[in-house]
Design a protein around this motif. Structure first.
Motif, short mmCIF file in Angstrom:
data_model
loop_
_atom_site.label_atom_id
_atom_site.label_comp_id
_atom_site.label_asym_id
_atom_site.label_seq_id
_atom_site.Cartn_x
_atom_site.Cartn_y
_atom_site.Cartn_z
N ILE A 124 80.84 -25.26 34.55
CA ILE A 124 79.55 -24.67 34.19
C ILE A 124 78.58 -24.95 35.32
CG2 ILE A 124 77.60 -24.75 32.57
CD1 ILE A 124 79.53 -25.81 30.46
N SER A 125 77.71 -23.98 35.61
CA SER A 125 76.70 -24.14 36.64
C SER A 125 75.32 -23.95 36.04
CB SER A 125 76.92 -23.11 37.76
OG SER A 125 75.84 -23.09 38.67
N TRP A 126 74.36 -24.74 36.50
CA TRP A 126 72.95 -24.59 36.15
C TRP A 126 72.13 -24.41 37.43
CZ3 TRP A 126 76.01 -28.14 33.60
CH2 TRP A 126 76.01 -28.12 32.19
N GLU A 127 70.99 -23.77 37.28
CA GLU A 127 70.00 -23.69 38.35
C GLU A 127 70.61 -23.15 39.66
OE1 GLU A 127 68.22 -27.60 38.52
OE2 GLU A 127 68.25 -27.71 36.34
N ASN A 128 71.35 -22.05 39.52
CA ASN A 128 71.94 -21.36 40.67
C ASN A 128 72.84 -22.26 41.50
OD1 ASN A 128 70.55 -18.87 40.15
ND2 ASN A 128 68.68 -19.81 40.96
N MET A 186 78.94 -28.85 36.17
CA MET A 186 79.76 -29.74 35.34
C MET A 186 81.19 -29.22 35.33
SD MET A 186 79.43 -30.76 31.29
CE MET A 186 77.99 -31.82 31.51
N ALA A 187 82.13 -30.12 35.59
CA ALA A 187 83.55 -29.77 35.56
C ALA A 187 84.24 -30.54 34.44
CB ALA A 187 84.20 -30.08 36.90
N PHE A 188 85.13 -29.86 33.70
CA PHE A 188 85.86 -30.45 32.59
C PHE A 188 87.33 -30.65 32.99
CE2 PHE A 188 82.26 -28.33 30.81
CZ PHE A 188 81.96 -28.94 29.60
N PRO A 189 88.00 -31.65 32.43
CA PRO A 189 89.44 -31.77 32.66
C PRO A 189 90.19 -30.58 32.07
CG PRO A 189 88.53 -33.80 31.76
CD PRO A 189 87.47 -32.76 31.61
N LEU A 190 91.25 -30.19 32.71
CA LEU A 190 92.14 -29.18 32.15
C LEU A 190 92.94 -29.79 31.01
CD1 LEU A 190 93.40 -27.53 35.47
CD2 LEU A 190 91.70 -26.62 33.86
N PRO A 191 93.47 -28.98 30.11
CA PRO A 191 94.24 -29.51 28.98
C PRO A 191 95.36 -30.44 29.45
CG PRO A 191 93.79 -27.19 28.64
CD PRO A 191 93.32 -27.51 30.02
N THR A 197 75.82 -21.44 32.95
CA THR A 197 76.68 -20.28 33.13
C THR A 197 78.08 -20.74 33.46
OG1 THR A 197 74.83 -18.97 33.99
CG2 THR A 197 77.06 -18.17 34.47
N GLN A 198 79.08 -20.22 32.76
CA GLN A 198 80.46 -20.56 33.08
C GLN A 198 80.86 -19.85 34.36
OE1 GLN A 198 83.26 -20.05 29.90
NE2 GLN A 198 85.01 -20.72 31.14
N ILE A 199 81.36 -20.61 35.35
CA ILE A 199 81.74 -20.03 36.64
C ILE A 199 83.24 -20.08 36.91
CG2 ILE A 199 79.48 -20.44 37.67
CD1 ILE A 199 80.71 -22.89 39.08
N SER A 200 83.98 -20.80 36.09
CA SER A 200 85.44 -20.83 36.21
C SER A 200 86.01 -21.25 34.87
CB SER A 200 85.87 -21.82 37.31
OG SER A 200 85.76 -23.16 36.85
N ALA A 201 87.31 -21.41 34.80
CA ALA A 201 87.94 -21.79 33.55
C ALA A 201 87.54 -23.18 33.11
CB ALA A 201 89.46 -21.72 33.68
N TYR A 202 86.98 -24.00 34.03
CA TYR A 202 86.66 -25.39 33.68
C TYR A 202 85.30 -25.86 34.20
CZ TYR A 202 88.40 -26.32 38.44
OH TYR A 202 88.62 -26.31 39.80
#
Length: 210
Positions: free
Chosen positions: A53-57, A62-67, A46-51
């Motif tokens: 994703i969350s799994w298993e509550n 996982m966090a991605f670098p911003l552009p 589930t996407q929880i912010s602009a960068y």
């Protein structure tokens, strides 16, 4: 995953141009949102912010670098909230009650959160020096956790273990059943590594914790 091949890519392109192969169009890199959408489409979450994703509550984030950036930012407000709930859940399993008022702000190494009260987090990074994507957990896992479930197989290049657990990381032996292979590094409690070494880089397939 380190990025030492950029110059080779430039040389390859120059060689192609010299041969008159200038009409070959290269695919445009994915945008941040496209990377997130692709990861969710293949691995859930589930996407929880602009960068993020969350799994298993919130047990896995996982966090991605911003552009334009090489490293993922520290946890967002949304991630800190799911981290708090995940830490409370893990503490409750051990018979510990955490008062939200007593919970201090999370300190970080390489953007990996930790908690003075509650359960500490541990993180894996796609590039050395805590670069590119960050994949983090906070709970114990006595059985194998496979990076392939999160699109992170053969990707880890650096790590942070913010808590008191010991973490064992393994490679997969080709042609053998999943979960068969050698241990390639051990993460002692409250330790970190900016690079796993050439011999272990981009080899991590799964881990277990104490």
């Amino acid at each position: 995953m380190r990025r030492p091949l950029r110059n080779l890519a430039i040389l390859a392109f120059s060689g192609a141009a010299a041969l008159g192969m200038t009409n070959t169009a290269s695919a445009a890199p994915e945008t941040l949102q496209q990377q997130i959408d692709s990861t969710i489409a293949q691995h859930g979450g589930t996407q929880i912010s602009a960068y993020e994703i969350s799994w298993e509550n919130g047990d896995v984030i996982m966090a991605f670098p911003l552009p334009g950036e090489e490293k993922a930012p520290p946890p967002s407000a949304a991630a800190r909230e799911v981290q708090r709930k995940a830490a409370e859940k893990e503490a409750a399993k051990r018979g510990i009650t955490i008062s939200p008022a007593a919970q201090p702000p999370a300190a970080t190494v390489g953007g990996c959160p930790t908690e003075t009260i509650g359960n500490d987090w541990y993180c894996f990074y796609q590039d050395d020096n805590y670069g590119n994507r960050r994949l983090q957990w906070n709970a114990e896992h006595l059985s194998n956790v496979y990076f392939s479930d999160y699109g992170f197989e053969d990707e880890a290049s650096s790590w942070v273990n913010g808590g008191g657990k010991t973490i064992w990381v393994y490679d997969q032996t080709a042609g053998k059943p999943q979960g068969t292979g050698p241990r390639i590094w051990t993460e002692n409690d409250h330790s970190h590594s900016t690079y796993v070494g050439d011999a272990n880089n981009d080899r991590a397939n799964w881990f277990r914790t104490s």
